[in-house]
Design a protein around this motif. Sequence first.
Motif, short mmCIF file in Angstrom:
data_model
loop_
_atom_site.label_atom_id
_atom_site.label_comp_id
_atom_site.label_asym_id
_atom_site.label_seq_id
_atom_site.Cartn_x
_atom_site.Cartn_y
_atom_site.Cartn_z
N PHE A 53 5.17 -18.83 -18.33
CA PHE A 53 3.98 -18.02 -18.25
C PHE A 53 3.22 -18.12 -19.57
CE2 PHE A 53 6.68 -15.92 -15.07
CZ PHE A 53 5.81 -15.91 -13.99
N ALA A 54 1.91 -18.37 -19.48
CA ALA A 54 1.11 -18.52 -20.70
C ALA A 54 0.69 -17.17 -21.27
CB ALA A 54 -0.13 -19.37 -20.41
N VAL A 66 -0.69 -21.31 -3.23
CA VAL A 66 -1.60 -20.63 -4.15
C VAL A 66 -2.10 -21.64 -5.17
CG1 VAL A 66 -0.49 -18.37 -3.90
CG2 VAL A 66 0.33 -19.96 -5.64
N LYS A 67 -3.24 -21.33 -5.75
CA LYS A 67 -3.81 -22.19 -6.78
C LYS A 67 -3.50 -21.59 -8.15
CE LYS A 67 -7.64 -24.19 -4.14
NZ LYS A 67 -9.11 -24.41 -4.10
N ILE A 68 -2.93 -22.40 -9.05
CA ILE A 68 -2.63 -21.94 -10.40
C ILE A 68 -3.08 -23.00 -11.40
CG2 ILE A 68 -0.63 -20.56 -9.67
CD1 ILE A 68 1.16 -22.78 -10.80
N PRO A 109 14.09 -12.45 -25.09
CA PRO A 109 14.14 -11.44 -24.02
C PRO A 109 14.16 -12.01 -22.61
CG PRO A 109 12.57 -10.78 -25.71
CD PRO A 109 12.96 -12.19 -26.01
N ASP A 110 13.73 -13.27 -22.44
CA ASP A 110 13.74 -13.89 -21.11
C ASP A 110 15.18 -14.19 -20.70
OD1 ASP A 110 13.68 -16.75 -19.54
OD2 ASP A 110 12.02 -15.44 -18.97
N ARG A 114 7.67 -15.74 -20.19
CA ARG A 114 9.00 -16.11 -19.71
C ARG A 114 8.96 -17.43 -18.96
NH1 ARG A 114 11.43 -10.28 -17.56
NH2 ARG A 114 11.46 -9.27 -19.61
N TYR A 115 10.14 -18.07 -18.90
CA TYR A 115 10.26 -19.37 -18.24
C TYR A 115 10.58 -19.18 -16.76
CZ TYR A 115 10.12 -21.95 -22.60
OH TYR A 115 9.72 -22.51 -23.78
#
Length: 703
Positions: free
Chosen positions: A53-54, A8-10, A95-96, A59-60
């Motif tokens: 996640f931006a 996938v492209k991210i 919370p992560d 979360r990491y």
Amino acid sequence: MAPPRNVVKIAVQKPDAIPQLIRLDQAKPLAAVVKEVCDAWSLSHSERYALQFADGHRRYITENDLEAERLLSGLQSGSRERRRETLQHLVLLAPDVTFAQEVISRDGLQRLGTIIEDGDDLGEVLTLTLRAFLELMEHGMVSWETLSIPFIRKVVSYVNMNLMDASVQPLALRLLESVTLSSPALGQLVKSEVPLDRLLVHLQVMNQQLQTKAMALLTALLQGASPTERKHMLDYLWQRNLRQFIYKNIIHSATPLGDEMAHHLYVLQALTLGLLEPRMRTPLDPYSPEQREQLQALRQAAFESEGESLGAGLSADRRRSLCAREFRKLGFSNSNPAQDLERVPPGLLALDNMLYFSRHAPSAYSRFVLENSSREDKHECPFARSSIQLTVLLCELLRVGEPCSETAQDFSPMFFGQDQSFHELFCVSIQLLNKTWKEMRATQEDFDKVIQVVREQLARTLALKPSSLELFRTKVNALPYGEVLRLRQTERLHQEGTLAPPILELREKLKPELMGLIRQQRLLRLCEGTLFRKISSRRRQDKLWFCCLSPNHKVLQYGDVEEGASPPTLESLPEQLPVADIKALLTGKDCPHVREKGSGKQNKDLYELAFSVSYDHGEEEAYLNFIAPSKREFHLWTDGLSALLGSPMGSEQTRLDLEQLLTMETKLRLLELENVPIPEQPPPIPPPPTNFNFCYDCSITEP
């Protein structure tokens, strides 16, 4: 060529750098992906970096990351501003789960606990520290039982402190609640260190968050207490007017009640009602002098004046016989009432309810007992038996003795509206039962049916959550037996789907055809004929006559017959009345043969079965008078005569027959649509075509 599914492209961005679009191969190890990203930015030591996640939860995506170590080092900074920024970031990331594991593995909880215990800053830093500590503990990786006693006492001091930041105390209360629910030993410490009066002070502060957390700790302490301690605690709280405060300032507050507070009020209600469980589980002891005195007080309250006149000067045997008879009048099934109260549940709780009713509503109690003792045996409503069963019913509806749910919020506001709410509710319910008994014209054999109706009345009214007992009384009395039947019918139709608009439309279309069938059946019944009795001037029904409709529906033929004889043939009936000569159909008191006959019960029965047809006899108006042998025959003949006269058939029997036929016909029509949802609205009609220039290809040969 399409890329593989696992690629996938991210977009990956880094502070102070140009974002890069990468092709992420999900089959590769995460460490390899992170290394490729670091290489693109010429970063060494890729093991110290992580993907985060931006957007959203931020979360990491990693097992080890440098961020946890960087934040924990910031906690030890001497700069108050840097420590505050570090704590803000820590609260955001706590919370992560993955991040929390890293922080906890690096002794992050201990570092936060040190800040809390030191208490150097009682403002924003302490608030952020408590929030971060709670977020990390909520993951369940570390047991609450591992917390030290000095740490708990320090948190307790924040709760007990008068001049404290408003954002600190709710968090401290939340922490103590978690400790109390998770650790019985530390819960006892919290119970001994936090006075109930202090929690009452927090509840009276007009801060909804502080009120909610104080109520949460209060219910946690009550749940952790023994039954005896819980009773003492609740008695003390009621003495300090907690119930009145909750009712006026929390339930009826201008601020809407939150879900968390609703849950804690449910728990408080359940725990308070749970105090009734020992009485509910304890049978009556026939050898207990106190309980025997209570039974005698119950009897004397109902038959006090009669007992004074009959009891004086009687022998012991006569008095025992009199007492046994009066207990029977009270509705006990056994001559020894103790045997009725040996059943658990409700045990002694039923006796408590009866005594409360007799002492706090003496006129209603005496009226209930004396009114029913004066009825016929089969129609009397037994007070004691009803009270015992009603107590069981209330315990089931209010879930007395059941453990508290962890998520329920269905508390009853009226529970906090008055003292002794359970007994007060019983007083309203027992009078409702007597009212429903009379509405149903019940006998002893109908006792279970009456209880089921009362259960439904109480359950429906409790579900409305009335705010006070008086409002409950008003609403439950506005739900009579007839309304319960109507609601049952409506709900059954909803379940069957027969109230959907398309079904209702189908029923309306079927009505004319089915009314024609009913009309045909009524006329056939008139053609078969019926034996009627004549009413003489002395009200004797000693002669019979027969009446029927001719097969062509044009003539009523009738004549006298002997009792025991077979129905006569049409040719043997001497009298005839052409249908064309009939002017009107009369029923009930309008009939000349029952008019002005008084208002006795026998005449009332005749009114319900009497009907007449008026016709012209020369220049005078004459009547052919009927007394139907049954209500069904009355409906069939009046419907048939109405059909002959062109009038609508409006009897109750027609309504029932039409409903039955509509239900059967609808179900037959919908057999092929079983389990197919029927839409509320018909599908939209598509718009017309843009033009109507159709073309038929004549070269195509039809098969």
